[in-house]
Design a protein around this motif. Structure first.
Motif, mmCIF file in Angstrom:
data_model
loop_
_atom_site.group_PDB
_atom_site.id
_atom_site.type_symbol
_atom_site.label_atom_id
_atom_site.label_comp_id
_atom_site.label_asym_id
_atom_site.label_seq_id
_atom_site.Cartn_x
_atom_site.Cartn_y
_atom_site.Cartn_z
ATOM 1 N N LYS A 129 0.816 -1.213 0.000
ATOM 2 C CA LYS A 129 0.000 0.000 0.000
ATOM 3 C C LYS A 129 0.854 1.270 0.000
ATOM 4 O O LYS A 129 0.536 2.234 -0.701
ATOM 5 C CB LYS A 129 -0.909 0.002 1.238
ATOM 6 C CG LYS A 129 -1.869 1.169 1.292
ATOM 7 C CD LYS A 129 -2.869 1.020 2.417
ATOM 8 C CE LYS A 129 -3.816 2.210 2.438
ATOM 9 N NZ LYS A 129 -4.658 2.218 3.639
ATOM 10 N N TYR A 130 1.918 1.275 0.789
ATOM 11 C CA TYR A 130 2.664 2.528 0.976
ATOM 12 C C TYR A 130 3.969 2.641 0.184
ATOM 13 O O TYR A 130 4.321 3.734 -0.276
ATOM 14 C CB TYR A 130 2.955 2.740 2.466
ATOM 15 C CG TYR A 130 1.690 2.918 3.266
ATOM 16 C CD1 TYR A 130 0.935 4.087 3.138
ATOM 17 C CD2 TYR A 130 1.229 1.924 4.118
ATOM 18 C CE1 TYR A 130 -0.248 4.247 3.849
ATOM 19 C CE2 TYR A 130 0.053 2.083 4.836
ATOM 20 C CZ TYR A 130 -0.684 3.244 4.697
ATOM 21 O OH TYR A 130 -1.853 3.406 5.376
ATOM 22 N N LEU A 131 4.716 1.534 0.072
ATOM 23 C CA LEU A 131 6.069 1.671 -0.504
ATOM 24 C C LEU A 131 6.097 2.145 -1.956
ATOM 25 O O LEU A 131 6.904 3.017 -2.282
ATOM 26 C CB LEU A 131 6.857 0.370 -0.324
ATOM 27 C CG LEU A 131 7.240 0.071 1.129
ATOM 28 C CD1 LEU A 131 7.963 -1.279 1.228
ATOM 29 C CD2 LEU A 131 8.106 1.176 1.722
ATOM 30 N N PRO A 132 5.230 1.626 -2.833
ATOM 31 C CA PRO A 132 5.312 2.123 -4.220
ATOM 32 C C PRO A 132 5.065 3.634 -4.323
ATOM 33 O O PRO A 132 5.746 4.316 -5.094
ATOM 34 C CB PRO A 132 4.221 1.326 -4.948
ATOM 35 C CG PRO A 132 4.112 0.063 -4.154
ATOM 36 C CD PRO A 132 4.296 0.490 -2.720
ATOM 37 N N LYS A 133 4.148 4.132 -3.518
ATOM 38 C CA LYS A 133 3.871 5.586 -3.572
ATOM 39 C C LYS A 133 5.025 6.390 -2.974
ATOM 40 O O LYS A 133 5.325 7.495 -3.431
ATOM 41 C CB LYS A 133 2.566 5.888 -2.844
ATOM 42 C CG LYS A 133 1.344 5.446 -3.656
ATOM 43 C CD LYS A 133 0.088 6.065 -3.103
ATOM 44 C CE LYS A 133 -1.048 5.947 -4.091
ATOM 45 N NZ LYS A 133 -2.150 5.123 -3.619
ATOM 46 N N LEU A 134 5.645 5.856 -1.923
ATOM 47 C CA LEU A 134 6.795 6.551 -1.323
ATOM 48 C C LEU A 134 8.008 6.465 -2.251
ATOM 49 O O LEU A 134 8.710 7.452 -2.464
ATOM 50 C CB LEU A 134 7.135 5.940 0.037
ATOM 51 C CG LEU A 134 6.164 6.248 1.175
ATOM 52 C CD1 LEU A 134 6.447 5.345 2.388
ATOM 53 C CD2 LEU A 134 6.244 7.712 1.606
ATOM 54 N N ALA A 135 8.242 5.282 -2.801
ATOM 55 C CA ALA A 135 9.424 5.082 -3.648
ATOM 56 C C ALA A 135 9.359 5.931 -4.910
ATOM 57 O O ALA A 135 10.373 6.441 -5.377
ATOM 58 C CB ALA A 135 9.550 3.607 -4.026
ATOM 59 N N SER A 136 8.154 6.102 -5.449
ATOM 60 C CA SER A 136 8.012 6.905 -6.669
ATOM 61 C C SER A 136 8.021 8.397 -6.363
ATOM 62 O O SER A 136 8.081 9.218 -7.261
ATOM 63 C CB SER A 136 6.708 6.556 -7.373
ATOM 64 O OG SER A 136 5.617 6.997 -6.577
#
Lengths: 379, 276
Positions: free
Chosen positions: A109-116
């Protein structure tokens, strides 16, 4: 034993130096003067993957390592310490604890949005009465069916105004002290969660440092990060990683001040010759560079240990302690070598000296680092 | 009973294939020249992808982003030129070819263009992009020479290029008095100016993968070229003399009326014994 960078790290250094010089440096004085969060820089960093350097590719990150991440914070901070800490807090204090402690659902839920870089991350541990003594948490999380009800506040939160997701800590069992603290993930816009006063700071003035306020915030149990009552360990482990980021920031500030000073002393003439010709200048520069290089070795060693997944808490404390105190000493000398001009805002060393001070304070003061280092020696 | 079958044909548009020629060059205009040998001293000077070539690569990658394309980079150079091919991978290219062979050494622009053309005969492409010129030689000859060897139409000094999705490119070419707009059919060769665009940064994830990818290393045996056109033998250029310009001291600036200025100049010329 090999002190050289890998081929990938050489390529990465070439890119990040170029990016810092062309995209970050031109804004540094303005960001400081106007106390402005450089959101346009964050967008540019996001586009090329700087907001997700050590996050694995399966979660949308660059799949890099902590040495590369520390090099990024170093090079960004060499021209703008505000930009350095934005990346450091986002990566080390928000993405990393979710990566290390989150459930698969939380990571997805969170890592792809943070990483991008679509979302910016922040971290909330410090309270008015719980700084170095983090165990004195007064924010509470009371169990209520499938939810926790959060009340309290956090202060000095980097990225606060611009973040979308926060890792925060609250007492879930007051009777147990540090063993009654839990970690939670909270999103911007959750009812009852608001951003309070923005601090007016000495340095890193663009980093949007604010208060977080929780008034009867209803947080579903799925937002608990890690196990119940295990938050203190998560906080301490997160700060171990964060210290590498802040040490890299301090290292960058010191290197930036040296770069400015070397240029200046070659141009500035007194008594009929450039001041670089005086032995005092030469000796000061030699000391500045030696200590900065020693900081770099400590930072890279700690980052490398984290990459190797071996214990690195003491290494992180040492690099943070040494790099922060070096940054303060080097920027002080840099201002001195610039003379009266160094005391003005015409030259960046004035800002660098103000920026350096915080590295001796946040994510564990120099005194806390000494406690960590000596405790390990005397155990 | 007859079974009739209607076959519905959907034309599948072929993916455009672009090749970009890139060169590794020393990163400065302050290159020192060895006064004894007349050759460049490369020690201590960092190497970069030639700026015009990088803009050519960016043009290719923009076409890839907008319309889809397969982008290949090719360089001829010593083993260390591998670095710019890795950089190209980190910027987003699909394939990288490194031409390196002792038989290529000592090449001038003509021999270089023969070697590159020899390799390009082995690669299918719709568009070949080169930079206008390299900052270590400033000849602007290699791109046009390749076009001649391959007998392809060429457009030099490109500022912009659009593709109609079928086979026609619309190009904006910089000329001294302004611009020329041209329509050219694929396959063709263009040379690009660094003012055409701002090349993208390497992507961090791309950097992490850059050394996992394969750079194809091609030597003389992999290309189609007559050996007599290669290396020193194939290089009609001979350097008569190479020298570094001496540094001029900083000038002095006077903002004065003409009469006074004339007086100052005469005084200075007398000081230097140019006037008596």
């Amino acid at each position: 034993m090999d002190f050289s960078l890998t081929k990938e790290q050489v390529l990465f250094q070439q890119m990040i130096k170029d990016f810092a010089e062309r995209e970050v440096k031109p804004l540094a004085a303005e960001v400081d003067e106007q106390e402005r969060f450089p959101i346009e820089t964050v967008e540019k960093m996001a586009k090329i993957g700087i907001m997700g350097i050590p996050i694995p590719k399966q979660y949308g990150g660059a799949g890099g390592n902590n040495v590369m991440y520390s090099m990024a914070v170093e090079e960004l901070s060499a021209v703008c310490a505000t930009t350095g800490v934005i990346v450091s807090a986002h990566t080390s204090l928000c993405a990393a604890p979710i990566m290390e402690n989150g459930t698969e659902e939380q990571k997805q839920k969170y890592l792809p949005k943070l990483a991008s870089g679509e979302w910016i991350g922040a971290f909330g541990l410090t309270e008015p009465n719980a700084g170095t003594d983090a165990a004195g948490q007064q924010t509470t999380a009371i169990e209520d069916g499938d939810n926790y009800i959060i009340n309290g506040s956090k202060i000095f939160i980097t990225n606060a105004e611009y973040a979308h997701v926060y890792v925060i800590f609250a007492m879930t069992d007051k009777s147990k002290g540090t063993r009654g603290i839990s970690a939670f993930i909270i999103e911007k816009g959750t009812p009852g969660f608001s951003i309070g006063k923005k601090e007016k700071k000495m340095g890193i003035r663009g980093s949007a440092t604010c208060e977080l306020i929780f008034e009867n915030v209803v947080l579903p149990k799925e937002n608990l990060l890690g196990k119940l009552n295990k938050g203190f360990g998560i906080a301490m482990k997160t700060l171990d990683g964060g210290r590498i980021g802040i040490a890299a920031q301090a290292l960058g500030i010191a290197q930036g001040a040296i770069n400015e000073t070397v240029r200046y002393v070659k141009e500035r003439k007194q008594f009929g010759r450039p001041i670089s010709g005086f032995q005092n200048t030469q000796f000061q520069l030699a000391d500045m560079n030696t200590k900065t290089e020693a900081s770099r070795m400590l930072v890279r060693k700690a980052a490398n240990k984290k990459d190797q997944k071996v214990p690195y808490s003491v290494d992180a404390a040492m690099c943070k302690l040494y790099a922060a105190e070096t940054a303060m000493e080097v920027t002080n000398k840099a201002v001195q070598l610039h003379g009266g001009y160094g005391y003005t805002r015409e030259y960046p060393v004035e800002r660098m000296m103000r920026d350096a001070k915080i590295t001796e304070i946040y994510e564990g003061t120099s005194e806390v680092q000494r406690m960590v280092i000596s405790a390990n020696m005397l155990k | 009973m007859d079974t009739t079958c209607r076959v519905l044909t959907i034309p599948i548009k072929k993916e455009m294939k672009i090749v970009v020629c890139i060169k590794q060059v020393p990163d400065t205009t302050e290159i020192k020249i060895d006064p004894k040998t007349g050759t460049l001293i490369r020690d201590g000077v960092p190497s970069i992808m030639n700026p015009d070539d990088k803009s050519g690569l960016e043009m290719a990658l923009q076409l890839k982003d907008e319309q889809g394309a397969h982008v290949t980079v090719i360089t001829m150079g010593p083993p260390q030129a591998d670095l710019i091919l890795r950089e190209a991978f980190a910027m987003g290219v699909d394939r990288a070819i490194h031409l390196t062979d002792r038989k290529f050494a000592g090449a001038d622009t003509l021999a270089t263009s023969h070697a590159l053309a020899g390799a390009l005969r082995k690669i299918e492409f719709d568009l070949l992009i080169t930079g206008r010129q390299a900052i270590d030689g400033d000849t602007a000859q290699v791109g046009p020479q390749i076009a001649e060897h391959l007998d392809l139409p060429q457009v030099s000094y490109l500022e912009d290029l659009k593709f109609d999705g079928d086979k026609t490119f619309t190009m904006k070419r910089h000329i001294e008095e302004g611009y020329q707009m041209l329509e050219v059919e694929a396959p063709c060769v263009v040379t690009v100016l660094s003012s055409a665009n701002t090349p993208r940064y390497m992507n961090v994830g791309g950097i992490v993968d850059a050394y996992q990818k394969e750079v194809e290393v091609w030597g003389f045996n992999e290309i189609e070229v007559d050996e007599k056109n290669l290396g020193l033998k194939g290089s009609p250029t001979s350097v008569h003399k190479a020298f570094a310009r001496g540094l001029k001291p900083a000038g002095e600036l006077y903002e004065v009326e003409t009469d006074e200025a004339v007086g100052i100049i005469i005084k200075k010329l007398k000081e230097k014994f140019i006037l008596n």
